[in-house]
Design an enzyme around this catalytic site. Structure first.
Site, mmCIF file in Angstrom:
data_model
loop_
_atom_site.group_PDB
_atom_site.id
_atom_site.type_symbol
_atom_site.label_atom_id
_atom_site.label_comp_id
_atom_site.label_asym_id
_atom_site.label_seq_id
_atom_site.Cartn_x
_atom_site.Cartn_y
_atom_site.Cartn_z
ATOM 1 N N GLN A 32 6.512 -4.836 8.613
ATOM 2 C CA GLN A 32 5.809 -5.614 7.592
ATOM 3 C C GLN A 32 6.553 -5.743 6.265
ATOM 4 O O GLN A 32 6.435 -6.746 5.580
ATOM 5 C CB GLN A 32 4.437 -5.002 7.326
ATOM 6 C CG GLN A 32 3.405 -5.509 8.301
ATOM 7 C CD GLN A 32 2.408 -4.432 8.661
ATOM 8 O OE1 GLN A 32 2.348 -3.390 8.023
ATOM 9 N NE2 GLN A 32 1.637 -4.681 9.689
ATOM 10 N N GLY A 56 -15.952 10.397 26.009
ATOM 11 C CA GLY A 56 -15.888 11.250 24.828
ATOM 12 C C GLY A 56 -15.533 10.368 23.655
ATOM 13 O O GLY A 56 -14.720 9.449 23.787
ATOM 14 N N ALA A 57 -16.158 10.617 22.510
ATOM 15 C CA ALA A 57 -16.009 9.682 21.400
ATOM 16 C C ALA A 57 -15.315 10.330 20.210
ATOM 17 O O ALA A 57 -15.749 10.223 19.079
ATOM 18 C CB ALA A 57 -17.377 9.141 21.018
ATOM 19 N N GLY A 58 -14.239 11.009 20.497
ATOM 20 C CA GLY A 58 -13.504 11.663 19.412
ATOM 21 C C GLY A 58 -12.687 10.679 18.594
ATOM 22 O O GLY A 58 -12.628 9.489 18.901
ATOM 23 N N GLU A 59 -12.052 11.222 17.538
ATOM 24 C CA GLU A 59 -11.284 10.387 16.627
ATOM 25 C C GLU A 59 -10.065 9.775 17.315
ATOM 26 O O GLU A 59 -9.738 8.612 17.127
ATOM 27 C CB GLU A 59 -10.810 11.253 15.463
ATOM 28 C CG GLU A 59 -10.920 10.575 14.125
ATOM 29 C CD GLU A 59 -10.527 11.550 13.039
ATOM 30 O OE1 GLU A 59 -9.382 11.440 12.588
ATOM 31 O OE2 GLU A 59 -11.338 12.423 12.681
ATOM 32 N N CYS A 103 0.818 -1.216 0.000
ATOM 33 C CA CYS A 103 0.000 0.000 0.000
ATOM 34 C C CYS A 103 0.849 1.261 0.000
ATOM 35 O O CYS A 103 0.371 2.321 -0.360
ATOM 36 C CB CYS A 103 -1.007 -0.008 1.142
ATOM 37 S SG CYS A 103 -0.332 -0.528 2.696
ATOM 38 N N GLU A 138 9.242 -0.117 10.505
ATOM 39 C CA GLU A 138 8.018 -0.934 10.580
ATOM 40 C C GLU A 138 8.339 -2.333 10.074
ATOM 41 O O GLU A 138 9.154 -2.505 9.165
ATOM 42 C CB GLU A 138 6.869 -0.264 9.811
ATOM 43 C CG GLU A 138 7.140 0.009 8.338
ATOM 44 C CD GLU A 138 6.693 -1.115 7.453
ATOM 45 O OE1 GLU A 138 6.010 -2.018 7.946
ATOM 46 O OE2 GLU A 138 7.064 -1.094 6.261
ATOM 47 N N ARG A 172 4.019 1.402 -1.578
ATOM 48 C CA ARG A 172 4.949 1.488 -2.701
ATOM 49 C C ARG A 172 4.629 0.477 -3.788
ATOM 50 O O ARG A 172 4.064 -0.587 -3.529
ATOM 51 C CB ARG A 172 6.388 1.295 -2.226
ATOM 52 C CG ARG A 172 6.693 -0.116 -1.708
ATOM 53 C CD ARG A 172 8.118 -0.254 -1.251
ATOM 54 N NE ARG A 172 8.348 0.601 -0.094
ATOM 55 C CZ ARG A 172 9.184 1.630 -0.100
ATOM 56 N NH1 ARG A 172 9.891 1.910 -1.152
ATOM 57 N NH2 ARG A 172 9.321 2.376 0.987
#
Lengths: 425, 271
Positions: free
Chosen positions: A116, A189-192, A50, A114, A52
């Site tokens: 993966q 609170g349901a923020g991002e 995703c 990373e 490259r």
């Protein structure tokens, strides 16, 4: 014999362009075979993730291949050629090898270190290997790249430092609770941001998510996503008794959790530890709450500090990794260049054998009366002359001296090997 | 002659402690391996020494202060290895070995000759009472080591300083649970030691309890650990409080152990 890389990554292309140019599913094998069949390409491999899309090849001529690869990509993916030019980078020779090593070492990744990419690279190589689009050069190059990637992982701590707020939160939670499975987490609170943090926790084993939000519908929505339970906002204190990890991010302008409240909650939950993450700005949890026994309070700045520190640590580790990549380059290039003399020697032998054969046939046709013994003697002599003549140049090629490149060029020209080869084509 | 076994064990324990201290600062596989191997060799030599003394004396070799301290440290190392095989917390070595070293050094400075056992002590209770008592105390020693680790780790998490040993120490929950388990293991043994001691006293001198210094201190220790367990179950005294209490408890044990020797009073004088 040259290593060629053409590709685009998260730095050069936006996500929609990367998606457009990706070789997903069946497209990978199909694209790989088309790519391999382009003129001048001897070996080929495609890596498509995703972040490259990269095409690796063993080619004769870099300039020609670049053109044909660009044409191939723009036609295959139906993308404007000029636009494509802006997205693509092309490397050859040492730069290409270095680039491939940096990719497997995760130095070229969006998140350096990373884990993966190495696996993705391996499977891309396996597919190419299975479809026989790789040969001597790429097989060796890709195996080497994989082992460089492993070495970087083994010898540096490039992947050890969490570098996002959510990862740091999970790492901390793991040092408070031995095991996150079976733990209950609560979102205030349901923020991002809290959603993201909750997702990380759930991925790491947290079993139950309780969501309290001023707008109840939103609480229900978010709870549904985690198979969790929405609760009315004014009930959150009672429900907090069950929560081991509390993520707080409401838009409130004042403290919604005070020391006295948490003290009471702690008493009710028999002092079982609580990890409170306050990611709201302005803060929603009174900093004094952190003074309570068995309460561990972190706010967004605390977490960001670690992210920054860890980024710095990773940078230091990345420098070590770059060194490992550089050290691996030279032996590989040396091996590659030693290959060049082999085809020259083979060509030289073939050419002399051919001349010998031609002349023998001519001679023997002229004198059909010659007996078996004489024929053999003549053949023997011809072979001896040829062998003695090509022995010194062969030895010179095998020596791998400093002037070997010049020698290869000279021998190819003096014996007319290049002409013969191009005629054959 | 057998003293050489003891001295070698001491040297190996010492070497292991030194390596354990280095291990605190430098996390390398070879360091943790050699730390454990050295402790293991020390333990084997130590075991051989105790067996030798047993055979030579004809009774369990916990009959003078030298033997008692030596056996105490042997029990601590034994439980350390048991924990290590189960939980693999190699850092615990650095928090255990110093205690072992204090006991072993004191032991090495005490007279080692085997004297005929005083008639007062000639009883099968000797073996049961002492083994149970020292195993219990050894569990408390490790609980205090784990408690110290808890306090260190808690300091890191609370002060938001995530460097140093933070990454290498186990989680707070693991340490707290382990501390609790060790105390629940040691407490019944301590209780049993007090009961067997009383029974022994009754059979030897005709009275169960006579407020001898050792008896008083045992009772104090018993109460401390009873509080640790009780408060945990009722008031949720876990984590930091439990860790601190487990350290206090073990310090009490050490004070009692060495204090009695200095006071030279009562029938526990040799111990």
């Amino acid at each position: 014999m040259k290593v060629f890389v053409a590709g685009l990554n998260h730095r050069t292309a936006e996500i929609d362009d990367r998606e457009k140019l990706a070789f997903n599913g069946n497209k990978l094998v199909e694209g790989l075979e088309k790519f391999k069949n382009l003129p001048g390409i001897k070996e080929a491999m495609i890596l498509s993730t995703c972040n490259r899309v990269e095409l690796y090849a063993n080619v004769e001529n870099i300039a020609e291949t670049s053109e044909s690869v660009k044409t191939f990509l723009s036609e295959y993916h139906n993308i404007n050629r000029d636009h494509l030019n802006k997205l693509l980078y092309i490397y050859d020779d040492i730069d290409a090898v270095r680039h491939i090593f940096r990719v497997t070492s995760s130095l070229d990744s969006m998140v350096v270190g990373e884990p993966q990419i190495l696996g993705q690279f391996k499977s891309a190589f396996e597919i190419a290997h299975k479809h026989k689009t790789t040969g001597m050069l790429l097989n060796r190059l890709m195996s080497k790249a994989i082992s460089v990637g492993k070495k970087v992982r083994r010898e540096t701590r490039i992947a050890e430092h969490a570098i996002s707020v959510s990862f740091v939160a999970v790492e901390l939670a793991r040092k408070i609770f031995s095991d996150l499975s079976g733990k209950v987490s609560m979102l205030l609170g349901a923020g991002e941001m809290s959603e993201l943090a909750a997702r990380h926790l759930v991925n790491n084993g947290v079993k139950e998510v309780i969501v309290a939000n001023r707008r109840y519908e939103r609480a229900c929505e978010l709870a549904k996503e985690f198979n969790g339970r929405p609760v009315a906002f004014d009930e959150f204190l009672q429900k907090m008794v069950r929560a081991d990890i509390v993520i707080c991010s409401t838009g409130a302008q004042h403290f919604i959790l005070t020391k006295a409240q948490v003290h009471k909650v702690m008493k009710e939950r028999k002092q079982r530890p609580v990890f409170i993450i306050d990611i709201s700005v302005p803060r929603n949890v009174d900093p004094e709450v952190g003074d309570l026994d068995n309460v561990y309070l972190y706010n967004i700045d605390d977490l960001k500090d670690f992210v920054d520190k860890n980024k710095f640590e990773r940078q230091k580790e990345a420098e070590k990794a770059e060194q490992i990549v550089e050290d691996a380059l030279e032996p590989f290039l040396k091996w590659m260049s030693s290959l060049d003399s082999v085809p020259t020697i083979v060509a030289l032998r073939d050419k002399s054998a051919e001349i010998k054969q031609e002349e023998l046939i001519k001679l023997l046709n002229k004198f059909p009366e010659l007996g078996e013994k004489e024929r053999e003697a003549i053949e023997h002599m011809a072979a001896a002359i040829i062998n003695k003549l090509i022995h010194p140049p062969t030895m010179a090629l095998k020596e791998n001296g400093e002037d070997r490149d010049t020698l290869i060029a000279a021998i190819r020209r003096l014996y007319g090997i290049d002409e013969t080869e191009s005629k054959e084509k | 002659m057998e003293v050489i076994l003891f001295e070698l064990a001491l040297i190996f324990y010492f070497a292991s402690s030194v390596v354990a201290i280095i291990f605190l600062f430098k996390s390398v596989m070879i360091i943790s391996r050699s730390m454990l191997v050295l402790a293991g060799i020390g333990f084997a030599l130590h075991t051989a020494y105790i067996i030798y003394r047993y055979v030579a004396a004809g009774h369990i070799p916990i009959a003078n202060f030298h033997e008692a301290t030596s056996f105490f440290s042997w029990c601590i190392v034994l439980i350390f290895f048991m924990l290590h095989f189960r939980y693999r917390i190699s850092l615990l070595c650095a928090f255990t070995m110093p205690i072992v070293m204090i006991l072993m050094f004191s032991s090495s400075m005490l007279p080692k000759e085997i004297k005929p056992l005083s008639p007062l002590l000639q009883s099968y209770w000797l073996g049961i009472h002492t083994i149970v008592a020292f195993l219990g105390n050894a569990a408390f020693a490790l609980a205090s080591g784990i408690g110290t680790m808890y306090l260190v780790q808690e300091r890191y998490v609370k002060s938001k300083h995530l460097g140093g040993l933070f990454a290498r120490l186990p989680s707070l929950q693991t340490l707290d649970e382990l501390n609790y388990r060790l105390i629940t293991f040691g407490f019944p043994l301590l209780t049993l030691a007090i009961i067997t001691g009383a029974l022994w006293a009754e059979s030897a001198i005709g009275t169960y309890w006579r407020w001898d210094t050792r008896e008083v201190w045992s009772l104090i220790t018993w109460f401390i650990y009873a509080i640790v367990l009780h408060a945990r179950l009722t008031a949720g005294w876990r984590g930091r409080r439990a860790a601190i209490l487990s350290i206090v408890g073990f310090l009490t044990i050490l004070v009692a152990f060495f204090g009695i020797k200095l006071l030279q009073k009562g029938y526990h004088v040799f111990l």
